[in-house]
Design an enzyme around this catalytic site. Sequence first.
Site, PDB file in Angstrom:
ATOM      1  CB  SER A  53      -6.114   2.189   0.321  1.00  0.00           C
ATOM      2  OG  SER A  53      -5.174   2.637   0.390  1.00  0.00           O
TER       3      SER A  53
ATOM      4  CG  ASP B 230      -1.962   0.881   0.976  1.00  0.00           C
ATOM      5  OD1 ASP B 230      -1.892   2.068   0.641  1.00  0.00           O
ATOM      6  OD2 ASP B 230      -3.336   0.322   1.384  1.00  0.00           O
TER       7      ASP B 230
ATOM      8  CB  THR C 186      -5.768  -3.297   0.827  1.00  0.00           C
ATOM      9  OG1 THR C 186      -5.421  -1.626   0.903  1.00  0.00           O
ATOM     10  CG2 THR C 186      -5.126  -3.779  -0.144  1.00  0.00           C
TER      11      THR C 186
ATOM     12  CG  ASP D 291      -1.209   4.444   2.770  1.00  0.00           C
ATOM     13  OD1 ASP D 291      -1.017   5.430   1.528  1.00  0.00           O
ATOM     14  OD2 ASP D 291      -2.102   4.539   3.650  1.00  0.00           O
TER      15      ASP D 291
ATOM     16  CG  ASP E 253      -3.073   1.104  -2.526  1.00  0.00           C
ATOM     17  OD1 ASP E 253      -1.934   1.348  -2.829  1.00  0.00           O
ATOM     18  OD2 ASP E 253      -3.766   0.975  -1.716  1.00  0.00           O
TER      19      ASP E 253
HETATM   20 MG    MG Z   1      -4.051  -0.826   2.587  1.00  0.00          MG
HETATM   21 ZN    ZN Z   2      -3.118   6.038   2.378  1.00  0.00          ZN
END
Ligand code: MG
Ligand code: ZN
Length: 359
Positions: free
Chosen positions: A79, A38, A132, A252, A294
């Site tokens: 995401s 991510d 996700t 992320d 993503d």
């Molecule tokens: Mg995620």
């Molecule tokens: Zn994010």
Amino acid sequence: MKNYFLLVFAFLLFSCADKKSVDAQPRKPKNIILLIGDGMGLAQVYAGMVANGDALNIERFKHIGFHKSYSSDNIITDSAAGATAFSCGEKTYNGAIGVGTDSLPRETILETAEKKGFATGLVATCTITHATPASFIAHAKSRKLDEDIALDFLKTDVDVFIGGGKDYFEKRSDSINLLDKLKANGYGIATGDAEILAFTGNKLAGFIAPLQPDSATGTRGDILHKATQKALDIVSKNPQGFFVMSEGSQIDWGGHANKQTYIIQEMLDFDKAIGKALDFAEKDGNTLVIVTADHETGGFAITGGSIAERKVQGEFITTHHTGVMIPVYAYGPGAEEFQGIYQNTDIYHKMMSLLGLKK
Ligand code: MG
Ligand code: ZN
């Protein structure tokens, strides 16, 4: 001279035959392991590489492409829409979990695979109800509906899921204990790394935290690659094949926090899971491994550092996601299909076609 011509003729014949088999339909995989980092753009991958002595497992991939990550309503995806593109093959609005732009459910690749007799699994280093992993098994108008998303884990007979978020299953506002329902459906419930790794049954609900697991820079430990291996041990018992999604969820979060040490530690943690997946696929020969993200997070750029000292000097342009194209790495039967530039939704269509699946 006559022999020479015969040799040339034989060589041409052989090389034509060889060419024909190479150009034929791509060999189809029996299994797919989809690994999602991510928020993992190129700078995140490269920062991990530099910090690890100029080497990562991700360099073992030979077939590489890019996907266009935009969602239905924004050049910058979140995401939920990003994962729904991979799981359902449709661009949808930011925040959508397994639903289209009309907010109605779309069958996911995991649901289709499960229906058709494949084994399935989900692994994440966030809550298992987070955007996700949720997008592969749940259908919700908003990613914020964690308790509703947890209910959807009872609707598909997923063989194994491992992540955080146990509270959404047992400490719910509706007082329903989903762990009891999972047990009734034949799941073993494992809490904590040791119990998860010791599990030997066929259906596992594994929880690594009550809510969000800690970061790789904190107390989480190296559960991701071990949990990914555990999921592979379980699903590979199915002779028909399997689909597994495993997520390095917090690359992320390092991006949102603009903390490069966080990004690098999460990247190295995720790369170990990539290594396990590739080791499995190399040995198995019938497994396609796909690694992608993503979207990118932070507008992370490498503006200095040293290869020799394994040091990265990074800068960020935002605390949000960015809209750049995202690399896709593939290994195994069908890997060549992932070369080139295409939509994030094409990853779904390529996977479905390679597994011979139809909705
Ligand atoms: Mg995620
Ligand atoms: Zn994010």
